[in-house]
Scaffold this motif. Structure first.
Motif, short mmCIF file in Angstrom:
data_model
loop_
_atom_site.label_atom_id
_atom_site.label_comp_id
_atom_site.label_asym_id
_atom_site.label_seq_id
_atom_site.Cartn_x
_atom_site.Cartn_y
_atom_site.Cartn_z
N LYS A 138 0.82 -1.21 0.00
CA LYS A 138 0.00 0.00 0.00
C LYS A 138 0.86 1.26 0.00
CE LYS A 138 -3.60 1.99 3.01
NZ LYS A 138 -4.87 1.92 2.31
N ARG A 139 2.02 1.20 0.67
CA ARG A 139 2.89 2.37 0.78
C ARG A 139 3.68 2.57 -0.52
NH1 ARG A 139 6.93 2.36 5.72
NH2 ARG A 139 4.98 2.02 6.82
N ARG A 156 1.28 4.95 -9.37
CA ARG A 156 -0.15 4.65 -9.49
C ARG A 156 -0.45 3.61 -10.56
NH1 ARG A 156 -1.72 10.95 -9.49
NH2 ARG A 156 0.19 10.91 -10.69
N VAL A 159 -0.08 -0.29 -8.97
CA VAL A 159 -0.86 -0.77 -7.81
C VAL A 159 -1.50 -2.11 -8.16
CG1 VAL A 159 -2.79 -0.27 -6.27
CG2 VAL A 159 -1.33 1.57 -7.05
N ARG A 161 -4.25 -4.64 -8.23
CA ARG A 161 -5.70 -4.62 -8.10
C ARG A 161 -6.22 -6.02 -7.78
NH1 ARG A 161 -7.44 0.31 -9.67
NH2 ARG A 161 -9.60 -0.30 -9.39
N LYS A 180 -10.82 -3.88 -6.85
CA LYS A 180 -10.48 -3.03 -5.72
C LYS A 180 -8.98 -2.78 -5.73
CE LYS A 180 -13.85 -3.99 -2.08
NZ LYS A 180 -13.98 -4.50 -0.71
N PRO A 182 -5.85 -0.54 -3.23
CA PRO A 182 -5.64 0.28 -2.04
C PRO A 182 -5.32 1.72 -2.39
CG PRO A 182 -3.70 -1.02 -2.47
CD PRO A 182 -4.73 -1.44 -3.46
N LYS A 183 -5.64 2.64 -1.49
CA LYS A 183 -5.25 4.04 -1.64
C LYS A 183 -3.77 4.13 -1.28
CE LYS A 183 -6.00 8.66 0.03
NZ LYS A 183 -6.09 9.39 1.28
N ILE A 184 -2.96 4.67 -2.17
CA ILE A 184 -1.51 4.71 -1.94
C ILE A 184 -1.18 5.70 -0.84
CG2 ILE A 184 0.73 5.10 -3.01
CD1 ILE A 184 -0.63 4.50 -5.71
N GLN A 185 -0.41 5.24 0.14
CA GLN A 185 0.00 6.08 1.26
C GLN A 185 1.38 6.69 1.00
OE1 GLN A 185 -2.13 6.56 4.04
NE2 GLN A 185 -3.50 5.58 2.59
N THR A 189 2.66 14.13 -4.41
CA THR A 189 2.09 14.68 -5.65
C THR A 189 2.29 16.20 -5.65
OG1 THR A 189 -0.05 14.93 -4.57
CG2 THR A 189 0.34 12.86 -5.74
#
Length: 200
Positions: A138-139, A156, A159, A161, A180, A182-185, A189
């Motif tokens: 995720k990181r 991005r 990732v 899925r 699905k 994960p939201k990247i931590q 940006t």
């Protein structure tokens, strides 16, 4: 003694019961993080090398790295340490708990090991099949490390899925197939850089 062997490369784990005292004596006086040859345990493990990662005695007290004894001791531990669960106690609280030393002896009920080097033959139900990782990292830095990316590459796009098939809900409604991710931590940006500048 029960020996639990994990294979980090395949994501599998299996326990073996070894009652032969002549085999177990060769493991005595070894410490956590030491390696030993699989030939000690039998012909099934010929050519393998294992590393001791932990264990517990017959009463269930865990072995703790750095405690150079083969008996049980009472140490002052903080939350999250081996032998003191993180959800117990209050923040900053320390408590005296019993833990087992890191040296293997006859009172050990279970010994945890990992495979460091594989032998010529596969062990049944251990490294003869692969269990894929259900979730990816995720990181942002861990995604870069997994795919060997540079700072300039867009994380991005890499990732992992997870694809879910079409299914029926509890009330009978049909859920269409979807994916699905994960939201990247810790993703840096232009928006994040602008926020940092404004704080200064």
């Amino acid at each position: 003694m029960k020996i639990s062997i994990a294979s980090p490369s395949t994501g599998t784990q299996r326990s073996f019961m070894i009652d032969d005292e002549k085999k177990l004596v060769q493991l005595y006086d070894k410490r956590i993080s030491q390696t030993f040859s699989g030939d000690v345990l039998g012909d099934q493990f010929k050519g393998y090398t294992f590393k001791i990662t932990g264990g517990q005695d017959k009463e269930g007290f865990p072995m703790k790295q750095g405690v150079l004894t083969s008996c049980r001791v009472r140490l002052l531990l903080k939350r999250g340490d081996v032998g003191y669960q993180a959800w117990r106690g209050r923040k900053g609280e320390r408590r005296r708990k019993s833990v087992r030393g890191c040296i293997v002896a006859g009172d050990i009920a279970m010994l945890n090991c990992i495979i460091v080097k594989e032998g010529p033959e596969k062990i049944e139900k251990l490294n003869d099949h692969i269990i894929p990782r259900r979730l990816g990292p995720k990181r942002a830095s861990k995604i870069r490390k997994l795919f060997n990316l540079s700072k300039q590459d867009d994380v991005r796009k890499y990732v992992i899925r997870r694809y879910l098939p079409e299914s029926t809900g509890t009330k009978g409604q049909i859920r269409r197939a979807r994916s699905k991710a994960p939201k990247i931590q810790r993703l840096v940006t232009p928006v994040v850089l602008e926020r940092w500048r404004r704080r200064r």
